[in-house]
Enzyme design. Structure first.
Site, PDB file in Angstrom:
ATOM      1  N   CYS A  88       0.881  -1.164   0.000  1.00  0.00           N
ATOM      2  CA  CYS A  88       0.000   0.000   0.000  1.00  0.00           C
ATOM      3  C   CYS A  88       0.916   1.210   0.000  1.00  0.00           C
ATOM      4  CB  CYS A  88      -0.962  -0.028   1.178  1.00  0.00           C
ATOM      5  SG  CYS A  88      -0.218  -0.473   2.746  1.00  0.00           S
ATOM      6  N   GLN A  92      -3.179  -1.584  10.604  1.00  0.00           N
ATOM      7  CA  GLN A  92      -2.700  -0.389  11.290  1.00  0.00           C
ATOM      8  C   GLN A  92      -3.600   0.083  12.411  1.00  0.00           C
ATOM      9  OE1 GLN A  92      -1.466   2.320   8.321  1.00  0.00           O
ATOM     10  NE2 GLN A  92      -0.080   3.444   9.635  1.00  0.00           N
TER      11      GLN A  92
END
Length: 917
Positions: A844, A888
């Site tokens: 990402c 995350q």
């Protein structure tokens, strides 16, 4: 013909005449010498005496170093000796054990250095032929390591397993990480010394106990701190927890055999309950599960396994071969595979045919009982109440970690470090504990258990008690109270004080919450042949807030005054539901606690714990059963509903504290990191071989194993390339052999650059020092973009097709807008990697958040197809042990958990037929 007959008659006549002459001479000799002389053949008489003695002495050394000599008939088979040993030990669950002997008759026990000469006693062959001597020494050992200690019904059986694993650790046959080694050593201390008391256990009280190989003062300090946490555990509890921790290690229950692969590398083949495992440099590199193996064979020094062909693959290598050291070692490995497969996979052993066909191959078959038969027999057999003496640990001699030579035929006369406790020899029944899945919820890592702050309360604590989920040391801290909103026990609760009905029974009254839930689950029933037990208690629910709170393992005797001992499980669940629908919805439980409550002993300090998250399910058909996958989905749903799943996630470490990231901190590498705080672990980082300036790139290998399927999904998790690292990115793909790149970000978000465009536009070429990249196609589908590239190695001229998939509708630190689109994209990724053994490159922007979500989703879908339970927290833990901070934030974790559950409930993902039972 007549001539031949005459010749035969003549030979018979000559023989008869000879016998007559001999008889006449003996007769004359007796008459002539009678009374005048005599003779006695001393040696002949002794030989005749020896021939009349038909016994054989076999000395057996047991796991506690005691010895016993058994007298056997010389023609007795191995099963006779085994039966005598089991009778001597009064061992009931005997099918897990066997006898080993040294093939060279060296008389030494099996260690890491001489394991190749040790052989298992064959029950079907005579003892004399196997040991090839007048007497022999045998070693009582665990032969089949149970996959979960809860399957063992008898405490004495678990104690024998405990002794075996302790011996394996001390002899370096089972090498553990230091943290895990210290944890299990602390359970040994609890079992032998009891609760920690500062007045009895002063500084250095562990220095004389042999707990670990290479024992140091630092280890002893950690063991001491952990010992303090086990207050209240009986020896049986501590030994159960010892086994429950060690079973998770990849080397648990592995029987190793030395071999070489096709490239002549020295490897080790491990035979386990799940299949055949390949180790290289003490690291597991491949797994061949029994479900994937069709046939096992050997020929001379070569060992072969034939694998099941996958329909999706065009071409597969169906036969895998290994080179063993000798023909004998090849056959021994083959026999070990036959025995382990039969014991762990079959309901009953394969019967040997009465008449053997004419064949030169081995006719060996396993003739004992299987694990299934052993467990089923234990369910229908009454428990045996017995006492036994536990053997203390060896003492360290002058600080050297060596096993002392046993005195007096192996009997050790070491007094315990403290006076015997009244419960030392009492058998504690632990057989009703529910097996915990390999990916179970709430099993913090070993490092997490050690590094947590210590509780200051006086309540008992154990990292794991039986099959319970971990009770953290800091449950009484302010942080925990804020997360779980635990009430103050000095305030009134929803339940009145417990009412003691009779000895051992307590009545507890519960009122349902606003959602009509009591907050607990039960297992057992007449149809399951076990008592009704509390199996789960959810946090911050009436069952958790009652005084005292309901605990896992409590036996439910009465529900609203109705005896439930003879009820089916479904009837018990319905009875609980009916309570909330009548009157004020109060539920009256009469339970037999599985431990003494502090409230009943006058102690105001309540020992709290963090339980799993599962309510009594609303659907009758989904109450409880043997389907571990379905049960894990119930846990997942309840965790999402209560918010407890997120609370657990937030307590998980973001980075493994024992794994360093030194390479990323070097001055020449710092400008290659997109974010200063996102660094790859050194141990799993991708090392570039063809770069001139440096071998560093911000990327980690992440391997996710699917238990029971033999599948390992391999990834390279990396950051979005910078303009200065594009060449390194494609060099990594070239060296790794990857053909799939998954991009989970856009180039720019909210005006900030998230990733540099590292590919050429359609029909254009991007050229680097030693490779070129050609863009051949590009297709847009809703939020997805699919590209095809051709990667060419300038040095070799080799070309490779690269598939590039980009998810464009997924903001940084956020989640996709539609779980169906995300699931569809994940399935597309899975389809593209079919038949691919090389790692898929996933990135990402930072390579941790959205990257981790995709890895978790794909892993969960694979687990569902393999009919394995899905526990997302353990998947996150496994990822974070390979790359820091994977997934995350909590919103990403909640989203992927919801997507997994919806994919299962709506039938998008379901077990494949080959894994359905």
């Amino acid at each position: 013909m007549e001539c031949i007959q005459q010749n035969n008659w003549y030979m018979r006549w000559r023989w008869l005449k000879h016998l007559q002459i001999v008889d006449m001479i003996e007769s004359v000799s007796r008459r002539a010498l009678s009374g005048s002389s005599g003779s006695y053949h001393v040696r002949g008489a002794e030989l005749a005496r020896d021939r009349r003695i038909k016994t054989l002495a076999a000395t057996v050394v047991f796991l506690d170093d005691t010895q016993h000599t058994f007298q056997l008939d010389k023609r007795a088979k191995g099963q006779v000796l085994l039966d005598l040993v089991f009778q001597h030990l009064e061992l009931i669950e005997k099918d897990y054990f066997g006898l080993q002997y040294a093939e060279s008759n060296s008389g030494s026990p099996s260690t890491s250095s001489n394991i190749d000469i040790m052989r298992w006693l064959d029950p079907a062959k005579t003892v004399k032929k196997q040991i090839r001597s007048k007497g022999g020494q045998f070693f009582f050992r665990v032969k089949f390591y149970v996959s979960d200690p809860s399957k063992l019904q008898e405490e004495y059986t678990r104690y024998q397993f405990y002794l075996q694993i302790r011996r394996d650790i001390l002899q370096d046959r089972l090498q553990l990480p230091m943290n895990l080694a210290c944890i299990i050593a602390s359970y040994t201390v609890q079992s032998e010394l009891g609760d920690y008391h500062s007045d009895e256990h002063g500084p250095g009280y562990l220095s004389k106990l042999q707990l670990l190989p290479g024992q140091t003062e630092e280890m002893e300090k950690k063991i001491c701190e952990l010992h303090k946490l086990h207050k209240g555990q009986l020896p049986a509890d501590a030994e159960y927890n010892f086994l429950d921790h060690v079973k998770r290690h990849e080397m648990y229950g592995v029987e190793l055999h030395k071999a070489r692969d096709v490239t002549n590398r020295e490897i080790q083949l491990g035979v386990t309950s799940n299949g055949l495992v390949v180790f290289f440099n003490n690291k597991r590199i491949n797994v061949f599960s029994w479900s994937k193996i069709v046939k096992i064979s050997f020929k001379r020094k070569q060992f072969f396994i034939q694998l099941r062909r996958e329909e999706q693959l065009e071409v597969t290598e169906a036969m895998v071969g290994f080179n063993m050291q000798t023909y004998r070692s090849s056959k021994n490995l083959w026999k070990a595979c036959v025995e382990h497969h039969t014991f762990f996979r079959l309901h009953s052993p394969k019967l040997r045919p009465r008449r053997f066909p004419l064949t030169l191959s081995s006719r060996f078959t396993y003739s004992g009982r299987t694990e299934f038969q052993t467990v089923e027999d234990g369910k229908h057999r009454a428990r045996v109440e017995r006492t036994f003496i536990r053997s203390p640990s060896k003492k360290l001699i002058h600080g050297v970690n060596q096993l002392p030579v046993p005195e007096e035929k192996g009997k050790i006369a070491l007094a315990p470090a403290r006076p015997p406790r009244p419960y030392d020899n009492k058998v504690q029944s632990l057989g009703s504990r529910e097996p915990r899945p390999a990916w179970g919820e709430g099993n913090p890592s070993d490092e997490d258990e050690i590094n947590r702050p210590h509780s200051q309360g006086g309540g008992a604590f154990s990292p794991v008690l039986g099959s319970r989920i971990i009770s953290y040391v800091d449950d009484d801290s302010v942080i925990e109270r804020n997360i779980y909103d635990l009430p103050d026990y000095s305030e009134p609760t929803s339940s009145p004080a417990p009412q003691i009905v009779e000895d051992g029974l307590v009545t507890i009254r519960l009122t349902p919450d606003e959602q009509g839930r009591f907050g607990f689950n039960v297992k057992g029933g007449l149809d399951l042949d076990m008592p009704i037990l509390v199996s789960r208690v959810a946090p911050n629910t009436p069952a958790d807030r009652c005084y005292p709170k309901l605990n896992e393992g409590d036996q439910v005797v009465y529900i609203n005054g109705i005896d439930v001992s003879g009820m089916l499980h479904e009837h018990v669940v319905n009875l609980i539901r009916q309570s909330r629908d009548t009157g004020n919805g109060e539920l009256c439980l009469t339970v037999r606690p599985n431990a003494l409550y502090n409230a009943l002993t006058g102690n105001d300090e309540i020992s709290e714990e963090e339980p799993p998250y599962r309510y009594v399910p609303d659907a009758p058909h989904a109450a409880v059963g043997s389907d571990a996958l379905a049960q894990s989905m119930l846990l997942l749903a309840d965790g999402l509903a209560s918010g407890a799943l997120i609370a657990q996630y937030e307590q998980l470490y973001r980075k493994n504290p024992e794994l360093a990231s030194l390479e990323s901190k070097k001055a020449e590498n710092q400008n290659k990191n997109r974010y200063r705080d996102i660094s790859p672990y050194d141990v799993t980082r991708v090392i570039l071989m063809g770069c001139i300036n440096s071998d560093y790139i911000n990327a980690n290998y992440v391997n996710m194993e699917i238990p029971g399927s033999g599948i390992i999904n391999r990834y390279i998790a990396t950051q979005g390339p910078l303009s200065s690292t594009v060449a390194d990115f494609w060099q990594m793909i070239l060296e790794a052999g990857s053909t799939l790149v998954v991009m989970l970000t856009t180039l720019v978000e909210r005006g900030r650059t998230k990733c540099h465009q590292y590919w050429p536009n359609i029909n254009e070429t991007l050229t680097f020092r030693n490779l070129t990249l050609i863009s051949t196609s590009e297709k847009t589908d809703d939020y997805f973009v699919f590209r095809e590239f051709i990667l060419r190695d300038i040095n070799t001229g080799e070309e490779r097709d690269i598939t590039h998939m980009q998810y464009c509708g997924w903001p940084d630190h956020g989640v996709p807008s539609d779980w169906r689109q995300f699931t569809k994209f994940t399935e597309t990724v899975r389809s593209a990697r079919t038949g691919m053994v090389e790692p898929a490159v996933v990135h990402c922007s930072a390579g941790i958040g959205r990257t981790g979500v995709l890895v978790l989703m794909e892993t969960a879908l694979c687990l569902i197809e393999a009919n394995q339970p899905v526990y997302p927290l353990d998947i996150v833990r496994s990822m974070r042990d390979q790359r820091a901070m994977m997934i995350q934030n909590a919103s990403q974790y909640k989203f992927v958990c919801e997507a997994v559950h919806k994919a299962y409930t709506e039938g998008i993902a379901k077990p494949l037929l080959e894994f359905s039972r």
